[in-house]
Design a protein around this motif. Sequence first.
Motif, PDB file in Angstrom:
ATOM      1  N   ALA A  12       0.868  -1.191   0.000  1.00 60.22           N
ATOM      2  CA  ALA A  12       0.000   0.000   0.000  1.00 60.22           C
ATOM      3  C   ALA A  12       0.896   1.229   0.000  1.00 60.22           C
ATOM      4  CB  ALA A  12      -0.899   0.014   1.225  1.00 60.22           C
ATOM      5  N   VAL A  13       0.617   2.160  -0.910  1.00 56.58           N
ATOM      6  CA  VAL A  13       1.356   3.429  -0.944  1.00 56.58           C
ATOM      7  C   VAL A  13       0.334   4.560  -1.035  1.00 56.58           C
ATOM      8  CG1 VAL A  13       3.335   2.378  -2.148  1.00 56.58           C
ATOM      9  CG2 VAL A  13       1.606   3.611  -3.467  1.00 56.58           C
ATOM     10  N   GLN A  14       0.750   5.735  -0.585  1.00 60.13           N
ATOM     11  CA  GLN A  14      -0.110   6.910  -0.734  1.00 60.13           C
ATOM     12  C   GLN A  14       0.410   7.703  -1.919  1.00 60.13           C
ATOM     13  OE1 GLN A  14      -0.511   9.177   2.859  1.00 60.13           O
ATOM     14  NE2 GLN A  14      -2.296  10.278   2.105  1.00 60.13           N
ATOM     15  N   GLY A  15      -0.471   8.069  -2.852  1.00 61.38           N
ATOM     16  CA  GLY A  15       0.016   8.823  -3.999  1.00 61.38           C
ATOM     17  C   GLY A  15      -0.987   8.875  -5.131  1.00 61.38           C
ATOM     18  N   ASP A  16      -0.437   9.142  -6.314  1.00 59.18           N
ATOM     19  CA  ASP A  16      -1.237   9.360  -7.523  1.00 59.18           C
ATOM     20  C   ASP A  16      -1.080   8.139  -8.440  1.00 59.18           C
ATOM     21  OD1 ASP A  16      -2.342  10.234  -9.903  1.00 59.18           O
ATOM     22  OD2 ASP A  16      -1.037  11.995 -10.101  1.00 59.18           O
ATOM     23  N   ILE A  17      -2.197   7.545  -8.825  1.00 59.66           N
ATOM     24  CA  ILE A  17      -2.163   6.353  -9.688  1.00 59.66           C
ATOM     25  C   ILE A  17      -1.480   6.656 -11.033  1.00 59.66           C
ATOM     26  CG2 ILE A  17      -4.467   6.742 -10.705  1.00 59.66           C
ATOM     27  CD1 ILE A  17      -3.201   3.299  -9.635  1.00 59.66           C
ATOM     28  N   ALA A  18      -1.528   7.907 -11.458  1.00 55.89           N
ATOM     29  CA  ALA A  18      -0.925   8.268 -12.752  1.00 55.89           C
ATOM     30  C   ALA A  18       0.586   8.492 -12.642  1.00 55.89           C
ATOM     31  CB  ALA A  18      -1.605   9.528 -13.300  1.00 55.89           C
ATOM     32  N   PRO A  21       5.711   4.912 -11.905  1.00 59.78           N
ATOM     33  CA  PRO A  21       6.553   4.511 -13.033  1.00 59.78           C
ATOM     34  C   PRO A  21       7.140   3.107 -12.932  1.00 59.78           C
ATOM     35  CG  PRO A  21       7.612   6.241 -11.725  1.00 59.78           C
ATOM     36  CD  PRO A  21       6.208   6.115 -11.225  1.00 59.78           C
ATOM     37  N   GLU A  22       7.246   2.548 -11.721  1.00 59.52           N
ATOM     38  CA  GLU A  22       7.870   1.211 -11.647  1.00 59.52           C
ATOM     39  C   GLU A  22       6.869   0.083 -11.853  1.00 59.52           C
ATOM     40  OE1 GLU A  22       6.551   2.992  -8.292  1.00 59.52           O
ATOM     41  OE2 GLU A  22       8.453   3.610  -9.116  1.00 59.52           O
ATOM     42  N   MET A  23       5.589   0.400 -12.119  1.00 62.20           N
ATOM     43  CA  MET A  23       4.588  -0.648 -12.300  1.00 62.20           C
ATOM     44  C   MET A  23       4.312  -0.870 -13.796  1.00 62.20           C
ATOM     45  SD  MET A  23       4.243  -1.250  -9.145  1.00 62.20           S
ATOM     46  CE  MET A  23       2.859  -2.374  -8.931  1.00 62.20           C
ATOM     47  N   THR A  24       4.190  -2.115 -14.200  1.00 62.21           N
ATOM     48  CA  THR A  24       3.944  -2.428 -15.615  1.00 62.21           C
ATOM     49  C   THR A  24       2.537  -2.004 -16.034  1.00 62.21           C
ATOM     50  OG1 THR A  24       5.467  -4.288 -15.436  1.00 62.21           O
ATOM     51  CG2 THR A  24       3.974  -4.300 -17.327  1.00 62.21           C
ATOM     52  N   ALA A  25       1.563  -2.251 -15.164  1.00 65.39           N
ATOM     53  CA  ALA A  25       0.182  -1.861 -15.489  1.00 65.39           C
ATOM     54  C   ALA A  25      -0.420  -1.071 -14.335  1.00 65.39           C
ATOM     55  CB  ALA A  25      -0.678  -3.096 -15.744  1.00 65.39           C
ATOM     56  N   ILE A  26      -1.236  -0.072 -14.688  1.00 65.48           N
ATOM     57  CA  ILE A  26      -2.048   0.602 -13.666  1.00 65.48           C
ATOM     58  C   ILE A  26      -3.510   0.356 -14.010  1.00 65.48           C
ATOM     59  CG2 ILE A  26      -0.336   2.362 -13.090  1.00 65.48           C
ATOM     60  CD1 ILE A  26      -2.044   4.348 -14.793  1.00 65.48           C
ATOM     61  N   VAL A  27      -4.353   0.415 -12.981  1.00 67.42           N
ATOM     62  CA  VAL A  27      -5.778   0.153 -13.160  1.00 67.42           C
ATOM     63  C   VAL A  27      -6.530   1.482 -13.129  1.00 67.42           C
ATOM     64  CG1 VAL A  27      -7.801  -1.018 -12.198  1.00 67.42           C
ATOM     65  CG2 VAL A  27      -5.541  -2.119 -12.117  1.00 67.42           C
ATOM     66  N   ASN A  28      -7.441   1.629 -14.078  1.00 67.97           N
ATOM     67  CA  ASN A  28      -8.304   2.808 -14.140  1.00 67.97           C
ATOM     68  C   ASN A  28      -9.668   2.491 -13.534  1.00 67.97           C
ATOM     69  OD1 ASN A  28      -9.533   5.208 -14.788  1.00 67.97           O
ATOM     70  ND2 ASN A  28      -9.722   4.770 -16.977  1.00 67.97           N
ATOM     71  N   ALA A  29     -10.111   3.322 -12.577  1.00 69.34           N
ATOM     72  CA  ALA A  29     -11.501   3.253 -12.075  1.00 69.34           C
ATOM     73  C   ALA A  29     -12.349   3.969 -13.120  1.00 69.34           C
ATOM     74  CB  ALA A  29     -11.599   3.942 -10.708  1.00 69.34           C
ATOM     75  N   ALA A  30     -12.717   3.208 -14.134  1.00 65.81           N
ATOM     76  CA  ALA A  30     -13.231   3.792 -15.382  1.00 65.81           C
ATOM     77  C   ALA A  30     -14.718   4.092 -15.320  1.00 65.81           C
ATOM     78  CB  ALA A  30     -12.965   2.812 -16.527  1.00 65.81           C
ATOM     79  N   ALA A  41      -9.915   8.411 -13.299  1.00 61.58           N
ATOM     80  CA  ALA A  41     -10.025   8.450 -14.770  1.00 61.58           C
ATOM     81  C   ALA A  41      -9.503   9.773 -15.316  1.00 61.58           C
ATOM     82  CB  ALA A  41     -11.475   8.229 -15.199  1.00 61.58           C
ATOM     83  N   GLY A  42      -9.783  10.866 -14.617  1.00 59.53           N
ATOM     84  CA  GLY A  42      -9.295  12.172 -15.041  1.00 59.53           C
ATOM     85  C   GLY A  42      -7.778  12.227 -15.010  1.00 59.53           C
ATOM     86  N   ALA A  43      -7.194  11.765 -13.888  1.00 61.58           N
ATOM     87  CA  ALA A  43      -5.723  11.807 -13.734  1.00 61.58           C
ATOM     88  C   ALA A  43      -5.064  10.942 -14.804  1.00 61.58           C
ATOM     89  CB  ALA A  43      -5.346  11.329 -12.333  1.00 61.58           C
ATOM     90  N   ILE A  44      -5.619   9.752 -15.049  1.00 57.06           N
ATOM     91  CA  ILE A  44      -5.013   8.824 -16.020  1.00 57.06           C
ATOM     92  C   ILE A  44      -5.114   9.385 -17.437  1.00 57.06           C
ATOM     93  CG2 ILE A  44      -5.377   6.569 -17.134  1.00 57.06           C
ATOM     94  CD1 ILE A  44      -5.751   5.375 -14.338  1.00 57.06           C
ATOM     95  N   HIS A  45      -6.287   9.853 -17.836  1.00 59.02           N
ATOM     96  CA  HIS A  45      -6.447  10.359 -19.207  1.00 59.02           C
ATOM     97  C   HIS A  45      -5.653  11.641 -19.423  1.00 59.02           C
ATOM     98  CE1 HIS A  45      -9.329   7.659 -21.249  1.00 59.02           C
ATOM     99  NE2 HIS A  45      -9.701   7.367 -20.020  1.00 59.02           N
ATOM    100  N   ARG A  46      -5.592  12.498 -18.411  1.00 61.86           N
ATOM    101  CA  ARG A  46      -4.811  13.746 -18.539  1.00 61.86           C
ATOM    102  C   ARG A  46      -3.349  13.444 -18.809  1.00 61.86           C
ATOM    103  NH1 ARG A  46      -7.673  15.861 -14.544  1.00 61.86           N
ATOM    104  NH2 ARG A  46      -6.215  15.200 -12.929  1.00 61.86           N
ATOM    105  N   THR A  47      -2.808  12.500 -18.051  1.00 69.69           N
ATOM    106  CA  THR A  47      -1.382  12.186 -18.208  1.00 69.69           C
ATOM    107  C   THR A  47      -1.136  11.374 -19.479  1.00 69.69           C
ATOM    108  OG1 THR A  47      -1.237  12.132 -15.812  1.00 69.69           O
ATOM    109  CG2 THR A  47       0.646  11.239 -17.009  1.00 69.69           C
ATOM    110  N   PRO A  76       3.843   6.545 -17.633  1.00 70.68           N
ATOM    111  CA  PRO A  76       5.130   5.849 -17.509  1.00 70.68           C
ATOM    112  C   PRO A  76       4.972   4.347 -17.275  1.00 70.68           C
ATOM    113  CG  PRO A  76       4.605   6.902 -15.449  1.00 70.68           C
ATOM    114  CD  PRO A  76       3.476   7.243 -16.390  1.00 70.68           C
ATOM    115  N   ASN A  77       3.979   3.717 -17.891  1.00 75.04           N
ATOM    116  CA  ASN A  77       3.694   2.291 -17.701  1.00 75.04           C
ATOM    117  C   ASN A  77       3.570   1.656 -19.086  1.00 75.04           C
ATOM    118  OD1 ASN A  77       1.752   4.132 -15.762  1.00 75.04           O
ATOM    119  ND2 ASN A  77       2.926   2.626 -14.611  1.00 75.04           N
ATOM    120  N   GLN A  78       3.324   0.330 -19.105  1.00 73.74           N
ATOM    121  CA  GLN A  78       3.114  -0.292 -20.423  1.00 73.74           C
ATOM    122  C   GLN A  78       1.637  -0.439 -20.762  1.00 73.74           C
ATOM    123  OE1 GLN A  78       5.364  -3.887 -21.298  1.00 73.74           O
ATOM    124  NE2 GLN A  78       6.970  -3.191 -19.901  1.00 73.74           N
TER     125      GLN A  78
END
Length: 177
Positions: A12-18, A21-30, A41-47, A76-78
Amino acid sequence: MKKLVGNIQLEAVQGDIANQPEMTAIVNAANAQLMTGGGVAGAIHRTAGPGLAEECRPMAPIRPGEAVISGAHNLPNQYVIHCLGPVYGMDKPENLILSDCYRNVLLLAEEKKIDSVAFPAISTGAFGYPLEAATDIALQTVLETIPGLENVKHIRFVLFGDFDFEVYVERLRRIKG
Ligand code: AR6
């Protein structure tokens, strides 16, 4: 806060899902249309930039509990794995739909041979799911799914608020490794 379960690291970390950078995939609460929105979704699409919505358009709409995968564009992910959580009080049974989200994301990651996945707290923002109940479902589902995973080695929960982070830390501490 890290916890080893079998050979899989839960964290568990505190921060921004977007900004993971060290994670291969991030999950969007779409949203069902896989378009930009508020919160995650806003943070992910903006970045990611407009290419993400363009790639996602043919996959929409998705159903509650369903997960689909796309590229990550300027993130910064795949990959981004998009999942539609239940709207609390509307989509029933909401606990099973939320559980489907975590399971379907992990099974899709496993199928794509993805080694690391970062989750936000799906449905706990605009969709109104109480954080503590949602955390219990998230962690229970992840623990149930872990025995079937070979490729996924690292699962991170990214929490925005102080309270949300503390709830995850407290729940992870209680898990027997
Ligand atoms: N990084 C990590 N967590 C975040 C971030 C961030 N950048 N921003 C918010 N959170 P939400 P939902 C937390 O609303 O409830 C969208 O507009 C937030 O504090 O993003 O599944 C979509 O378009 C909360 O705990 O997702 C959908 O229509 C959690 O992430 C709808 O909202 C989820 O909040 C989805 O609602």
